[in-house]
Scaffold this motif. Structure first.
Motif, PDB file in Angstrom:
ATOM      1  N   THR A 140       9.557  13.123 -20.526  1.00 50.64           N
ATOM      2  CA  THR A 140       8.270  12.665 -20.007  1.00 50.64           C
ATOM      3  C   THR A 140       8.349  11.284 -19.352  1.00 50.64           C
ATOM      4  OG1 THR A 140       7.711  11.717 -22.178  1.00 50.64           O
ATOM      5  CG2 THR A 140       7.005  13.992 -21.723  1.00 50.64           C
ATOM      6  N   ARG A 141       9.513  10.639 -19.443  1.00 48.14           N
ATOM      7  CA  ARG A 141       9.647   9.324 -18.828  1.00 48.14           C
ATOM      8  C   ARG A 141       9.464   9.422 -17.318  1.00 48.14           C
ATOM      9  NH1 ARG A 141      14.842   5.127 -19.108  1.00 48.14           N
ATOM     10  NH2 ARG A 141      14.075   3.725 -17.474  1.00 48.14           N
ATOM     11  N   ARG A 142       8.706   8.467 -16.770  1.00 48.78           N
ATOM     12  CA  ARG A 142       8.449   8.447 -15.334  1.00 48.78           C
ATOM     13  C   ARG A 142       9.464   7.540 -14.638  1.00 48.78           C
ATOM     14  NH1 ARG A 142       1.834   8.194 -14.643  1.00 48.78           N
ATOM     15  NH2 ARG A 142       1.380  10.055 -15.899  1.00 48.78           N
ATOM     16  N   TYR A 143      10.274   8.140 -13.764  1.00 49.87           N
ATOM     17  CA  TYR A 143      11.252   7.378 -12.992  1.00 49.87           C
ATOM     18  C   TYR A 143      10.705   7.142 -11.582  1.00 49.87           C
ATOM     19  CZ  TYR A 143      14.611   8.717 -16.628  1.00 49.87           C
ATOM     20  OH  TYR A 143      15.263   8.916 -17.833  1.00 49.87           O
ATOM     21  N   GLY A 144      10.997   5.973 -11.062  1.00 43.46           N
ATOM     22  CA  GLY A 144      10.619   5.686  -9.685  1.00 43.46           C
ATOM     23  C   GLY A 144       9.130   5.739  -9.433  1.00 43.46           C
ATOM     24  N   GLN A 145       8.335   5.232 -10.366  1.00 46.51           N
ATOM     25  CA  GLN A 145       6.884   5.307 -10.183  1.00 46.51           C
ATOM     26  C   GLN A 145       6.428   4.325  -9.102  1.00 46.51           C
ATOM     27  OE1 GLN A 145       4.326   6.087 -13.500  1.00 46.51           O
ATOM     28  NE2 GLN A 145       2.929   4.452 -12.928  1.00 46.51           N
ATOM     29  N   SER A 146       5.569   4.815  -8.235  1.00 45.80           N
ATOM     30  CA  SER A 146       4.974   3.999  -7.179  1.00 45.80           C
ATOM     31  C   SER A 146       3.493   4.310  -7.119  1.00 45.80           C
ATOM     32  CB  SER A 146       5.641   4.299  -5.832  1.00 45.80           C
ATOM     33  OG  SER A 146       5.089   3.507  -4.804  1.00 45.80           O
ATOM     34  N   ASP A 147       2.656   3.271  -6.970  1.00 44.93           N
ATOM     35  CA  ASP A 147       1.205   3.451  -7.025  1.00 44.93           C
ATOM     36  C   ASP A 147       0.533   2.830  -5.800  1.00 44.93           C
ATOM     37  OD1 ASP A 147       0.987   4.421  -9.952  1.00 44.93           O
ATOM     38  OD2 ASP A 147       2.066   2.534 -10.144  1.00 44.93           O
ATOM     39  N   ARG A 148      -0.567   3.452  -5.396  1.00 38.77           N
ATOM     40  CA  ARG A 148      -1.448   2.890  -4.385  1.00 38.77           C
ATOM     41  C   ARG A 148      -2.885   3.026  -4.868  1.00 38.77           C
ATOM     42  NH1 ARG A 148       2.458   1.030  -2.929  1.00 38.77           N
ATOM     43  NH2 ARG A 148       3.458   0.949  -0.883  1.00 38.77           N
TER      44      ARG A 148
ATOM     45  N   ALA B 274     -15.926   4.873   4.626  1.00 38.81           N
ATOM     46  CA  ALA B 274     -14.742   5.340   3.900  1.00 38.81           C
ATOM     47  C   ALA B 274     -13.548   5.385   4.840  1.00 38.81           C
ATOM     48  CB  ALA B 274     -14.991   6.723   3.304  1.00 38.81           C
ATOM     49  N   SER B 275     -12.420   4.859   4.382  1.00 32.98           N
ATOM     50  CA  SER B 275     -11.212   4.905   5.199  1.00 32.98           C
ATOM     51  C   SER B 275     -10.613   6.302   5.176  1.00 32.98           C
ATOM     52  CB  SER B 275     -10.183   3.897   4.677  1.00 32.98           C
ATOM     53  OG  SER B 275      -9.807   4.228   3.354  1.00 32.98           O
ATOM     54  N   THR B 276     -10.002   6.667   6.285  1.00 30.15           N
ATOM     55  CA  THR B 276      -9.294   7.946   6.381  1.00 30.15           C
ATOM     56  C   THR B 276      -7.875   7.685   6.889  1.00 30.15           C
ATOM     57  OG1 THR B 276     -10.101   8.277   8.634  1.00 30.15           O
ATOM     58  CG2 THR B 276     -11.409   9.232   6.840  1.00 30.15           C
ATOM     59  N   GLY B 277      -7.053   8.690   6.780  1.00 34.51           N
ATOM     60  CA  GLY B 277      -5.665   8.545   7.225  1.00 34.51           C
ATOM     61  C   GLY B 277      -4.691   8.616   6.067  1.00 34.51           C
ATOM     62  N   HIS B 278      -3.434   8.364   6.360  1.00 34.34           N
ATOM     63  CA  HIS B 278      -2.358   8.573   5.401  1.00 34.34           C
ATOM     64  C   HIS B 278      -2.044   7.308   4.605  1.00 34.34           C
ATOM     65  CE1 HIS B 278      -1.537  12.361   7.442  1.00 34.34           C
ATOM     66  NE2 HIS B 278      -1.536  11.692   8.593  1.00 34.34           N
ATOM     67  N   GLY B 279      -1.820   7.507   3.314  1.00 33.52           N
ATOM     68  CA  GLY B 279      -1.246   6.477   2.464  1.00 33.52           C
ATOM     69  C   GLY B 279       0.181   6.875   2.129  1.00 33.52           C
ATOM     70  N   TYR B 280       0.981   5.903   1.667  1.00 35.12           N
ATOM     71  CA  TYR B 280       2.395   6.176   1.388  1.00 35.12           C
ATOM     72  C   TYR B 280       2.818   5.478   0.099  1.00 35.12           C
ATOM     73  CZ  TYR B 280       2.283   7.440   6.324  1.00 35.12           C
ATOM     74  OH  TYR B 280       1.947   7.993   7.532  1.00 35.12           O
ATOM     75  N   ASN B 281       3.566   6.192  -0.731  1.00 33.58           N
ATOM     76  CA  ASN B 281       4.224   5.617  -1.909  1.00 33.58           C
ATOM     77  C   ASN B 281       5.728   5.674  -1.688  1.00 33.58           C
ATOM     78  OD1 ASN B 281       1.873   5.070  -3.219  1.00 33.58           O
ATOM     79  ND2 ASN B 281       2.028   6.722  -4.714  1.00 33.58           N
ATOM     80  N   SER B 282       6.406   4.532  -1.860  1.00 29.31           N
ATOM     81  CA  SER B 282       7.844   4.465  -1.617  1.00 29.31           C
ATOM     82  C   SER B 282       8.524   3.688  -2.740  1.00 29.31           C
ATOM     83  CB  SER B 282       8.147   3.782  -0.276  1.00 29.31           C
ATOM     84  OG  SER B 282       7.482   4.445   0.784  1.00 29.31           O
ATOM     85  N   THR B 283       9.736   4.102  -3.087  1.00 26.13           N
ATOM     86  CA  THR B 283      10.472   3.393  -4.130  1.00 26.13           C
ATOM     87  C   THR B 283      11.939   3.820  -4.131  1.00 26.13           C
ATOM     88  OG1 THR B 283      10.459   2.791  -6.482  1.00 26.13           O
ATOM     89  CG2 THR B 283      10.078   5.094  -5.951  1.00 26.13           C
ATOM     90  N   THR B 284      12.767   3.027  -4.822  1.00 27.84           N
ATOM     91  CA  THR B 284      14.177   3.340  -5.063  1.00 27.84           C
ATOM     92  C   THR B 284      14.451   3.185  -6.548  1.00 27.84           C
ATOM     93  OG1 THR B 284      14.843   2.523  -2.888  1.00 27.84           O
ATOM     94  CG2 THR B 284      16.565   2.717  -4.559  1.00 27.84           C
TER      95      THR B 284
END
Length: 250
Positions: A169-177, A197-207
């Motif tokens: 259950t451990r979360r690896y590489g967690q990224s939040d927006r 309200a804003s529209t469009g794409h959000g992105y989560n990135s991590t290593t």
């Protein structure tokens, strides 16, 4: 005279190999199959130099050196061969992944909803370190109507992406927006023209890096949306733009 020296050196090498099954250059006591004594110098492989290998960039500043890799056959090379690399292409198609959305119902007890949107299976023969880089796209709405309705309550939502390993259950590489909109009339009624309200794409990135024991493992790529309690109606569309995934074993 020069030829005599060469022949003598070759005979000496053959003699040492016959005696010890090892060859020494600059030493009469080789400790490995091929042993270069310190005063001899470095080892040169011309197939890896800047004139013979397209992956050697030459005299680049400041050092002009490049990583050297070894493949499963023991061949030395400069080319990086990752386990998986989307390499600028879209790694995930929202039409083919198992689940392409997260739906958080109104007044959900814990204010969270999670889904698994992609899995990868990896088999290793020895303990290894897996490097994982990703960038996952998403869009946030209030519901899945056609077209989806904008969020109009001026409240925040957290969109998280991560992966788990096997049954853990451990979360690896967690990224939040954090997604938040504004409404002119909040908290009163919300006429459509006044929903900011804003529209469009959000992105989560991590290593991240994870240790794999010998055997077969499964990586579960997951996404979660959460709000304050009581939970607020939220609909998140996953991998809606160009997504990238890179994985490499050490």
């Amino acid at each position: 005279m020069r030829n005599t020296y060469i022949i003598t050196a070759l005979l000496l090498c053959f003699y040492l190999q016959a005696q010890t099954s090892a060859v020494g250059i600059g030493t009469t006591n080789p400790q490995q199959k091929l042993h270069l004594e310190n005063s001899v110098g470095t080892l040169r492989v011309e197939s890896l130099d800047k004139d013979n290998n397209e992956f050697n960039g030459g005299n680049a500043s400041p050092t002009g050196t490049y990583p050297l890799y070894v493949d499963s056959d023991g061949v030395l090379k400069l080319i990086l061969e990752p386990l998986y690399n989307s390499n600028g292409q879209d790694a995930l198609d929202n039409l083919t992944i198992p689940t392409s959305f997260i739906n958080l119902p109104f007044s959900d007890p814990d204010g969270k909803a999670e889904t698994t949107f992609k899995t990868y299976t990896i088999t290793v023969a020895r303990e290894s370190i897996l490097e994982v880089k990703y960038s996952i796209s998403f869009e946030v709405f209030q519901n899945n109507a056609s077209p989806p309705a904008k969020i109009n309550d001026a409240a925040a939502r957290r969109i998280s992406t991560y992966y788990t390993l096997d049954t853990g259950t451990r979360r690896y590489g967690q990224s939040d927006r954090c997604y938040m909109n504004n409404s002119i009339n909040n908290p009163a009624a919300y006429p459509a023209p006044e929903i900011l309200a804003s529209t469009g794409h959000g992105y989560n990135s991590t290593t991240t890096y994870v240790v794999l024991t010998p055997g077969t493992h499964t990586l579960y790529f997951k996404a979660e949306v959460s709000t304050n309690l009581p939970a607020l109606l939220t609909y998140v569309k996953l991998v809606t733009d160009v997504d990238s995934i890179f994985m490499r074993l050490y």
